[in-house]
Design a protein around this motif. Sequence first.
Motif, PDB file in Angstrom:
ATOM      1  N   PHE A  94     -13.288   6.636  -7.262  1.00 60.60           N
ATOM      2  CA  PHE A  94     -12.727   7.961  -7.585  1.00 60.60           C
ATOM      3  C   PHE A  94     -13.751   8.690  -8.453  1.00 60.60           C
ATOM      4  CE2 PHE A  94      -7.878   7.503  -7.067  1.00 60.60           C
ATOM      5  CZ  PHE A  94      -7.971   6.388  -6.258  1.00 60.60           C
ATOM      6  N   PHE A  95     -14.197   9.859  -8.015  1.00 62.50           N
ATOM      7  CA  PHE A  95     -15.161  10.653  -8.758  1.00 62.50           C
ATOM      8  C   PHE A  95     -14.528  11.945  -9.268  1.00 62.50           C
ATOM      9  CE2 PHE A  95     -17.545   8.194  -5.641  1.00 62.50           C
ATOM     10  CZ  PHE A  95     -18.513   7.604  -6.428  1.00 62.50           C
ATOM     11  N   ASP A  96     -14.885  12.355 -10.472  1.00 63.20           N
ATOM     12  CA  ASP A  96     -14.393  13.640 -10.970  1.00 63.20           C
ATOM     13  C   ASP A  96     -15.315  14.771 -10.500  1.00 63.20           C
ATOM     14  OD1 ASP A  96     -16.595  13.665 -12.662  1.00 63.20           O
ATOM     15  OD2 ASP A  96     -15.445  13.211 -14.472  1.00 63.20           O
ATOM     16  N   ALA A  97     -15.018  15.997 -10.914  1.00 63.63           N
ATOM     17  CA  ALA A  97     -15.760  17.168 -10.430  1.00 63.63           C
ATOM     18  C   ALA A  97     -17.230  17.123 -10.852  1.00 63.63           C
ATOM     19  CB  ALA A  97     -15.102  18.451 -10.940  1.00 63.63           C
ATOM     20  N   GLN A  98     -17.527  16.379 -11.925  1.00 60.08           N
ATOM     21  CA  GLN A  98     -18.916  16.236 -12.390  1.00 60.08           C
ATOM     22  C   GLN A  98     -19.638  15.094 -11.680  1.00 60.08           C
ATOM     23  OE1 GLN A  98     -16.292  16.807 -14.821  1.00 60.08           O
ATOM     24  NE2 GLN A  98     -16.935  18.908 -14.377  1.00 60.08           N
ATOM     25  N   GLY A  99     -18.949  14.443 -10.751  1.00 62.44           N
ATOM     26  CA  GLY A  99     -19.575  13.345 -10.020  1.00 62.44           C
ATOM     27  C   GLY A  99     -19.545  12.018 -10.759  1.00 62.44           C
ATOM     28  N   GLU A 100     -18.823  11.961 -11.870  1.00 63.71           N
ATOM     29  CA  GLU A 100     -18.693  10.698 -12.611  1.00 63.71           C
ATOM     30  C   GLU A 100     -17.652   9.810 -11.952  1.00 63.71           C
ATOM     31  OE1 GLU A 100     -20.255   9.550 -15.430  1.00 63.71           O
ATOM     32  OE2 GLU A 100     -21.560  11.328 -15.381  1.00 63.71           O
ATOM     33  N   GLU A 101     -17.974   8.530 -11.796  1.00 60.36           N
ATOM     34  CA  GLU A 101     -16.974   7.600 -11.287  1.00 60.36           C
ATOM     35  C   GLU A 101     -15.989   7.277 -12.405  1.00 60.36           C
ATOM     36  OE1 GLU A 101     -18.080   4.032  -8.759  1.00 60.36           O
ATOM     37  OE2 GLU A 101     -16.913   3.062 -10.348  1.00 60.36           O
ATOM     38  N   ILE A 102     -14.725   7.583 -12.206  1.00 58.75           N
ATOM     39  CA  ILE A 102     -13.735   7.374 -13.275  1.00 58.75           C
ATOM     40  C   ILE A 102     -12.754   6.248 -12.969  1.00 58.75           C
ATOM     41  CG2 ILE A 102     -13.925   9.747 -14.167  1.00 58.75           C
ATOM     42  CD1 ILE A 102     -11.328  10.415 -12.699  1.00 58.75           C
ATOM     43  N   ILE A 103     -12.583   5.933 -11.683  1.00 56.51           N
ATOM     44  CA  ILE A 103     -11.712   4.820 -11.298  1.00 56.51           C
ATOM     45  C   ILE A 103     -12.361   4.080 -10.132  1.00 56.51           C
ATOM     46  CG2 ILE A 103      -9.457   4.157 -10.328  1.00 56.51           C
ATOM     47  CD1 ILE A 103      -8.291   6.728 -11.592  1.00 56.51           C
ATOM     48  N   ARG A 104     -12.293   2.749 -10.191  1.00 56.86           N
ATOM     49  CA  ARG A 104     -12.805   1.942  -9.090  1.00 56.86           C
ATOM     50  C   ARG A 104     -11.695   0.978  -8.662  1.00 56.86           C
ATOM     51  NH1 ARG A 104     -18.055  -0.445  -7.890  1.00 56.86           N
ATOM     52  NH2 ARG A 104     -18.917   0.831  -9.568  1.00 56.86           N
ATOM     53  N   VAL A 105     -11.471   0.904  -7.376  1.00 55.39           N
ATOM     54  CA  VAL A 105     -10.446   0.012  -6.847  1.00 55.39           C
ATOM     55  C   VAL A 105     -11.105  -0.912  -5.844  1.00 55.39           C
ATOM     56  CG1 VAL A 105      -8.253  -0.120  -5.548  1.00 55.39           C
ATOM     57  CG2 VAL A 105      -8.682   1.836  -7.051  1.00 55.39           C
ATOM     58  N   ASP A 106     -10.756  -2.184  -5.871  1.00 54.25           N
ATOM     59  CA  ASP A 106     -11.189  -3.067  -4.784  1.00 54.25           C
ATOM     60  C   ASP A 106      -9.929  -3.666  -4.179  1.00 54.25           C
ATOM     61  OD1 ASP A 106     -12.829  -4.359  -3.022  1.00 54.25           O
ATOM     62  OD2 ASP A 106     -14.232  -4.987  -4.565  1.00 54.25           O
ATOM     63  N   SER A 107      -9.985  -4.010  -2.902  1.00 58.36           N
ATOM     64  CA  SER A 107      -8.757  -4.453  -2.243  1.00 58.36           C
ATOM     65  C   SER A 107      -9.058  -5.423  -1.114  1.00 58.36           C
ATOM     66  CB  SER A 107      -7.996  -3.242  -1.691  1.00 58.36           C
ATOM     67  OG  SER A 107      -8.814  -2.505  -0.803  1.00 58.36           O
ATOM     68  N   ILE A 108      -8.120  -6.321  -0.866  1.00 60.74           N
ATOM     69  CA  ILE A 108      -8.212  -7.251   0.263  1.00 60.74           C
ATOM     70  C   ILE A 108      -7.042  -6.980   1.195  1.00 60.74           C
ATOM     71  CG2 ILE A 108      -8.222  -9.662   1.002  1.00 60.74           C
ATOM     72  CD1 ILE A 108      -9.453 -10.406  -1.662  1.00 60.74           C
ATOM     73  N   TRP A 109      -7.373  -6.759   2.457  1.00 58.98           N
ATOM     74  CA  TRP A 109      -6.370  -6.401   3.472  1.00 58.98           C
ATOM     75  C   TRP A 109      -6.329  -7.456   4.565  1.00 58.98           C
ATOM     76  CZ3 TRP A 109      -4.362  -1.056   3.923  1.00 58.98           C
ATOM     77  CH2 TRP A 109      -4.801  -0.225   2.882  1.00 58.98           C
ATOM     78  N   THR A 110      -5.181  -7.570   5.190  1.00 60.47           N
ATOM     79  CA  THR A 110      -5.086  -8.377   6.392  1.00 60.47           C
ATOM     80  C   THR A 110      -4.172  -7.658   7.374  1.00 60.47           C
ATOM     81  OG1 THR A 110      -4.690 -10.610   7.256  1.00 60.47           O
ATOM     82  CG2 THR A 110      -3.088  -9.770   5.670  1.00 60.47           C
ATOM     83  N   MET A 111      -4.080  -8.174   8.581  1.00 58.37           N
ATOM     84  CA  MET A 111      -3.143  -7.611   9.549  1.00 58.37           C
ATOM     85  C   MET A 111      -2.031  -8.608   9.793  1.00 58.37           C
ATOM     86  SD  MET A 111      -5.039  -5.415  12.470  1.00 58.37           S
ATOM     87  CE  MET A 111      -4.863  -3.632  12.400  1.00 58.37           C
ATOM     88  N   ILE A 112      -0.826  -8.067  10.021  1.00 61.29           N
ATOM     89  CA  ILE A 112       0.290  -8.939  10.367  1.00 61.29           C
ATOM     90  C   ILE A 112       0.904  -8.492  11.684  1.00 61.29           C
ATOM     91  CG2 ILE A 112       0.936  -9.627   8.011  1.00 61.29           C
ATOM     92  CD1 ILE A 112       3.205  -7.485   8.281  1.00 61.29           C
ATOM     93  N   ASP A 113       1.496  -9.480  12.340  1.00 60.70           N
ATOM     94  CA  ASP A 113       2.335  -9.219  13.502  1.00 60.70           C
ATOM     95  C   ASP A 113       3.634  -8.613  12.969  1.00 60.70           C
ATOM     96  OD1 ASP A 113       4.494  -9.724  15.392  1.00 60.70           O
ATOM     97  OD2 ASP A 113       2.997 -10.882  16.522  1.00 60.70           O
ATOM     98  N   ILE A 114       3.915  -7.370  13.388  1.00 58.74           N
ATOM     99  CA  ILE A 114       5.053  -6.629  12.834  1.00 58.74           C
ATOM    100  C   ILE A 114       6.375  -7.373  13.053  1.00 58.74           C
ATOM    101  CG2 ILE A 114       6.383  -4.473  13.022  1.00 58.74           C
ATOM    102  CD1 ILE A 114       3.820  -3.597  12.088  1.00 58.74           C
ATOM    103  N   ASN A 115       6.469  -8.077  14.191  1.00 64.41           N
ATOM    104  CA  ASN A 115       7.752  -8.705  14.522  1.00 64.41           C
ATOM    105  C   ASN A 115       8.051  -9.944  13.695  1.00 64.41           C
ATOM    106  OD1 ASN A 115       8.629  -6.839  16.468  1.00 64.41           O
ATOM    107  ND2 ASN A 115       7.103  -7.678  17.894  1.00 64.41           N
ATOM    108  N   ASN A 116       7.069 -10.851  13.589  1.00 65.54           N
ATOM    109  CA  ASN A 116       7.369 -12.072  12.840  1.00 65.54           C
ATOM    110  C   ASN A 116       6.790 -12.061  11.425  1.00 65.54           C
ATOM    111  OD1 ASN A 116       4.641 -12.638  13.152  1.00 65.54           O
ATOM    112  ND2 ASN A 116       4.950 -14.075  14.854  1.00 65.54           N
TER     113      ASN A 116
END
Lengths: 245, 245
Positions: A94-116
Amino acid sequence: MNSFEIKRRVEYYEADVTGKLALPMILNWAVLASKLQSDALGVGQSTHLARGLGWIILQYEVHITRRPAVNEEITIQTYAAKYNPFFVRRPFAFFDAQGEEIIRVDSIWTMIDINNRRMARLPQDIVDKYQAERVKQIPRMPNPIKILPSDDMISKDYHVRYLDIDANQHVNNSKYFEWMQDVVPTEFLETHEITSINLKYENEIHLGHTIQSQVVLGNQSSKHRIMLGEVVSAEAEFNWRNVTL
Amino acid sequence: MNSFEIKRRVEYYEADVTGKLALPMILNWAVLASKLQSDALGVGQSTHLARGLGWIILQYEVHITRRPAVNEEITIQTYAAKYNPFFVRRPFAFFDAQGEEIIRVDSIWTMIDINNRRMARLPQDIVDKYQAERVKQIPRMPNPIKILPSDDMISKDYHVRYLDIDANQHVNNSKYFEWMQDVVPTEFLETHEITSINLKYENEIHLGHTIQSQVVLGNQSSKHRIMLGEVVSAEAEFNWRNVTL
């Protein structure tokens, strides 16, 4: 590597009592950026739903230098960094209007079978679009430090509300942040500003459930757990810094 | 008459389980449009706060032809229609991309002295900017039909949460919609779509309070009340139409 960005302005109803972006909105904006990237690459919701698959988030790490204030214009940048047959690691900045990074998020995703609701292999043609780096092992995130039976714990019940459920028919991920923050005493929230979050989802929650949000407060840290009866639904660790009123 | 408009896109976290704009967001967007108009006219929050004054909403009427779906682009148009020394009447119209009006909101506003929370006379120089029509009497809205002691009532407690409070240090107006909707049984929500709302605020609610959301369900209407102990905080009347699943 396909990088993608969106711009958002902080509106009054997205801020908390401090006039700064509410915690759950950080997550909502990150997920929005990844959704819009998937749409732009032609592998959005309609593509994976048609195959009975859905993306879910397993774990987050959030580092907050400062939360933006109402009216601030923020740029959120994201890309799929690394993947293997089951997991994707996706950072957000996340960068502010001055281009400074103010928030950093890292994440791990997977996929699931919607039914089970079981984990599914990531379809190669979908993953290819993001031009992520294929790796053997996705780098792990540390587990949040666990609440111990000997800890002095504060706990509160939360009923899952109609509006906690989003169009995916599940509790919006960001609601966990709300429950975890809300159980922290107001005096602590008024004198501390959050600097980092490590949150790991364990089990799903549904409409009508009543969950328990548990917290163990340290001086500049807190341990969190969302329980559905005896089942752990999520665990987290927050870090805080003191603020002067 | 100074008309003003903003554009908003429905994002996934602004929708409910139906994939359409959540009720509280209708209110949030309307208020946002009026705030941004005030900013544009140079009489925004900093102007009235400097004089110890704040705008509050007394009553709403909402008419919904259809709620927009995720990804739809909506234009919200507003203006201050009529005023007298104490009240302003402000309509809002929501248009879809085809230019069809899909939601109409009307509202009555007043100003209060921030310190003693009493009603204040509207400063003429501020009101002048909106170029509203000066009238003797602001046209009244009908009162919501009251819950009777003999009515068969459903009731649920809601604790005012940290994130229910916005940067104005008060419960965000839109939270009343959430409490009023949430107490309605899921089976009713799944088979009915809201067509109109008449909501009147009576008394303020603060952090830490536990309120009771009460509802009396009719066939295609519902009567609502938010109670703080024995004090009525808000009353409302909703109308609904049947939907096929």
